[in-house]
Design a protein around this motif. Structure first.
Motif, PDB file in Angstrom:
ATOM      1  N   GLU A  20      43.667  27.576  32.758  1.00  0.00           N
ATOM      2  CA  GLU A  20      44.662  28.193  33.618  1.00  0.00           C
ATOM      3  C   GLU A  20      44.112  29.422  34.014  1.00  0.00           C
ATOM      4  OE1 GLU A  20      49.436  28.779  33.742  1.00  0.00           O
ATOM      5  OE2 GLU A  20      48.470  28.877  32.098  1.00  0.00           O
ATOM      6  N   LYS A  21      43.694  30.266  33.120  1.00  0.00           N
ATOM      7  CA  LYS A  21      43.257  31.567  33.658  1.00  0.00           C
ATOM      8  C   LYS A  21      41.901  31.546  34.416  1.00  0.00           C
ATOM      9  CE  LYS A  21      46.030  34.004  30.580  1.00  0.00           C
ATOM     10  NZ  LYS A  21      46.879  35.224  31.244  1.00  0.00           N
ATOM     11  N   LEU A  22      41.089  30.476  34.341  1.00  0.00           N
ATOM     12  CA  LEU A  22      40.014  30.329  35.459  1.00  0.00           C
ATOM     13  C   LEU A  22      40.538  29.957  36.728  1.00  0.00           C
ATOM     14  CD1 LEU A  22      37.528  28.504  33.022  1.00  0.00           C
ATOM     15  CD2 LEU A  22      37.094  30.915  33.771  1.00  0.00           C
ATOM     16  N   MET A  23      41.615  29.096  36.650  1.00  0.00           N
ATOM     17  CA  MET A  23      41.887  28.784  37.903  1.00  0.00           C
ATOM     18  C   MET A  23      42.626  29.688  38.513  1.00  0.00           C
ATOM     19  SD  MET A  23      41.785  25.233  38.441  1.00  0.00           S
ATOM     20  CE  MET A  23      42.956  24.657  39.437  1.00  0.00           C
ATOM     21  N   GLU A  24      43.309  30.735  38.037  1.00  0.00           N
ATOM     22  CA  GLU A  24      44.007  31.903  38.661  1.00  0.00           C
ATOM     23  C   GLU A  24      43.080  32.593  39.504  1.00  0.00           C
ATOM     24  OE1 GLU A  24      45.644  34.035  35.538  1.00  0.00           O
ATOM     25  OE2 GLU A  24      47.471  32.574  35.435  1.00  0.00           O
ATOM     26  N   LYS A  25      41.758  33.010  39.115  1.00  0.00           N
ATOM     27  CA  LYS A  25      40.641  33.631  39.530  1.00  0.00           C
ATOM     28  C   LYS A  25      39.661  32.859  40.398  1.00  0.00           C
ATOM     29  CE  LYS A  25      42.082  37.486  37.238  1.00  0.00           C
ATOM     30  NZ  LYS A  25      42.951  38.383  37.910  1.00  0.00           N
ATOM     31  N   PHE A  26      39.446  31.496  40.063  1.00  0.00           N
ATOM     32  CA  PHE A  26      38.150  30.989  41.183  1.00  0.00           C
ATOM     33  C   PHE A  26      38.721  30.080  41.817  1.00  0.00           C
ATOM     34  CE2 PHE A  26      36.220  32.698  37.354  1.00  0.00           C
ATOM     35  CZ  PHE A  26      35.133  33.314  37.836  1.00  0.00           C
ATOM     36  N   HIS A  52      46.107  37.015  25.488  1.00  0.00           N
ATOM     37  CA  HIS A  52      45.017  37.543  24.833  1.00  0.00           C
ATOM     38  C   HIS A  52      43.586  37.080  25.821  1.00  0.00           C
ATOM     39  CE1 HIS A  52      46.860  39.479  21.332  1.00  0.00           C
ATOM     40  NE2 HIS A  52      47.715  38.399  21.397  1.00  0.00           N
ATOM     41  N   ILE A  53      43.963  36.500  26.875  1.00  0.00           N
ATOM     42  CA  ILE A  53      42.802  35.901  27.557  1.00  0.00           C
ATOM     43  C   ILE A  53      42.763  36.495  28.869  1.00  0.00           C
ATOM     44  CG2 ILE A  53      41.347  33.904  28.628  1.00  0.00           C
ATOM     45  CD1 ILE A  53      42.668  32.167  26.225  1.00  0.00           C
ATOM     46  N   GLU A  54      41.579  37.139  29.473  1.00  0.00           N
ATOM     47  CA  GLU A  54      41.712  37.574  30.915  1.00  0.00           C
ATOM     48  C   GLU A  54      39.972  37.073  31.426  1.00  0.00           C
ATOM     49  OE1 GLU A  54      43.501  38.798  32.829  1.00  0.00           O
ATOM     50  OE2 GLU A  54      45.483  38.904  31.287  1.00  0.00           O
ATOM     51  N   VAL A  55      40.302  36.910  32.720  1.00  0.00           N
ATOM     52  CA  VAL A  55      39.004  36.371  33.422  1.00  0.00           C
ATOM     53  C   VAL A  55      38.877  37.399  34.675  1.00  0.00           C
ATOM     54  CG1 VAL A  55      37.760  34.751  34.771  1.00  0.00           C
ATOM     55  CG2 VAL A  55      39.244  34.175  32.906  1.00  0.00           C
ATOM     56  N   ARG A  56      37.880  38.172  34.722  1.00  0.00           N
ATOM     57  CA  ARG A  56      37.567  39.288  35.464  1.00  0.00           C
ATOM     58  C   ARG A  56      36.471  38.634  36.623  1.00  0.00           C
ATOM     59  NH1 ARG A  56      35.785  44.601  32.836  1.00  0.00           N
ATOM     60  NH2 ARG A  56      35.892  45.270  34.985  1.00  0.00           N
ATOM     61  N   SER A  57      37.012  38.614  37.953  1.00  0.00           N
ATOM     62  CA  SER A  57      36.216  38.026  39.075  1.00  0.00           C
ATOM     63  C   SER A  57      35.949  39.314  39.988  1.00  0.00           C
ATOM     64  CB  SER A  57      36.946  37.019  39.696  1.00  0.00           C
ATOM     65  OG  SER A  57      38.183  37.765  40.453  1.00  0.00           O
ATOM     66  N   ARG A  58      34.556  39.256  40.347  1.00  0.00           N
ATOM     67  CA  ARG A  58      34.311  40.298  41.210  1.00  0.00           C
ATOM     68  C   ARG A  58      34.266  39.784  43.015  1.00  0.00           C
ATOM     69  NH1 ARG A  58      28.387  40.834  39.001  1.00  0.00           N
ATOM     70  NH2 ARG A  58      28.407  38.638  38.723  1.00  0.00           N
ATOM     71  N   PRO A  59      33.322  39.402  43.329  1.00  0.00           N
ATOM     72  CA  PRO A  59      33.685  38.974  45.002  1.00  0.00           C
ATOM     73  C   PRO A  59      34.964  38.143  45.262  1.00  0.00           C
ATOM     74  CG  PRO A  59      31.570  38.574  44.398  1.00  0.00           C
ATOM     75  CD  PRO A  59      32.233  38.576  43.140  1.00  0.00           C
ATOM     76  N   ARG A  60      35.537  38.478  46.351  1.00  0.00           N
ATOM     77  CA  ARG A  60      36.759  37.515  46.916  1.00  0.00           C
ATOM     78  C   ARG A  60      36.124  36.075  47.188  1.00  0.00           C
ATOM     79  NH1 ARG A  60      41.518  39.847  49.982  1.00  0.00           N
ATOM     80  NH2 ARG A  60      40.115  39.439  51.723  1.00  0.00           N
ATOM     81  N   ALA A  61      36.421  35.159  46.603  1.00  0.00           N
ATOM     82  CA  ALA A  61      36.103  33.986  46.862  1.00  0.00           C
ATOM     83  C   ALA A  61      36.407  33.127  48.263  1.00  0.00           C
ATOM     84  CB  ALA A  61      36.100  32.753  45.970  1.00  0.00           C
TER      85      ALA A  61
END
Length: 315
Positions: free
Chosen positions: A83-89, A123-132
């Motif tokens: 779910e955390k990955l889906m939010e960012k990617f 307790h889980i966060e995903v940091r993404s850099r460029p906006r996809a």
């Protein structure tokens, strides 16, 4: 895995796919085909309406459903990570659909698993850099997936790397893949009358049409394995001092890195580049500790850029 757990897992897989091949089951559970046939027979004897067709596979009769399955704590933890990955990617639409699915999944968890999941979410966060994607509320990925599944042509407004204005493209998407923080779709482009690769953040708008695909396309993996884009890619070979090479290991993937060979003092790197000028501008950053082996045209571009830099410094 004991036999009971294996048969339960086989039943879940049969429910999740339209057709399941015996060989696929044998490979997944590391058992023989004879054991697969025996397990399938056990399910049939227990009253599960399994349809088997030689050379095709197994399926469950339409309309047959079991009550919701229970998830283990380990499985529940993976849902939160996903779910955390889906939010960012993914794009906004895909996130919304996945969130709705997650509510349904969480609804069938036992109370202890629900508490664990709620606690783990903090307790889980995903940091993404460029906006996809071009916009934060984009539906690009969702539309492309719909186009692929329904085999309907999509219309996109696309800004190519060498262009400044978007151009409308009528495309038949073959599939999507994620690489280096961006989503890409390989699609048959009606404007170019050939297959092209489109990057998600350069798609300004994406809409599905009512028109069916005109062409029949091979699976995505065939395009990924084949050198279908080599006509548009240029082979580049550079030699980089080992001292500097370690600092560009992450960056080089953005410029088409393919392979490397290590020598005593240098690392010879091979790239497939879609834009020699773009590669040349990046190369200038490491130029004092590197040399171009091929092509000659890249050397010419680097010389021209260097002359421009000198001219600007003299002003």
């Amino acid at each position: 895995m004991n036999r009971f757990d294996r048969i339960t897992a086989i039943l879940i897989q049969l429910q999740s796919r339209k057709i399941v091949k015996a060989q696929d089951l044998a490979e997944r559970f590391e058992i023989s085909l004879r054991t697969v046939y025996r397990d399938i027979n056990s399910l049939a004897e227990a009253g599960v309406p399994i349809i088997g067709e030689a050379g095709v596979g197994y399926s469950i009769m339409d309309g047959y459903r079991l009550p919701p399955v229970m998830f283990t704590k380990e499985e529940a933890r993976t849902f939160i990570t996903a779910e955390k990955l889906m939010e960012k990617f993914t794009d906004f639409s895909t996130q919304s659909h996945y969130q709705a699915a997650m509510y349904k999944i969480k609804a069938v968890l036992r109370s202890t698993e629900k508490s664990m999941v709620e606690n783990l979410e903090n307790h889980i966060e995903v940091r993404s850099r460029p906006r996809a994607f071009h916009q934060s509320n984009s539906n690009t990925l969702d539309v492309l997936l719909k186009s692929i599944s329904e085999r309907k042509i999509a219309k996109i407004l696309y800004v190519a790397l060498s262009a400044s204005e978007p151009v409308e493209r009528v495309v038949e998407p073959v599939g999507v893949y994620h690489e280096n923080n961006y989503w890409y779709t390989i699609a048959f482009c009606h404007l170019r009358n050939d297959y092209r690769n489109f990057r998600s953040d350069r798609i300004m708008q994406c809409d599905i049409t009512d028109r069916p695909f005109v062409h029949k396309h091979a699976p995505l993996k065939d395009f990924m394995h084949d050198s279908w884009e080599n006509d548009n890619m240029r082979l580049v070979r550079v030699r980089v001092n080992k001292r500097v090479a370690r600092y560009i290991r992450e960056q080089r993937s953005y410029y088409g890195f393919a392979s490397e060979v290590e020598t005593d003092d240098y690392i010879e790197m091979t790239f497939l580049s879609a834009s020699l000028e773009g590669f040349a501008r990046w190369y200038l950053m490491i130029a004092p500790e590197a040399c171009i082996m091929e092509p000659e045209s890249l050397k010419t571009i680097v010389r021209q850029l260097s002359e421009q830099i000198l001219e600007n410094l003299n002003h």
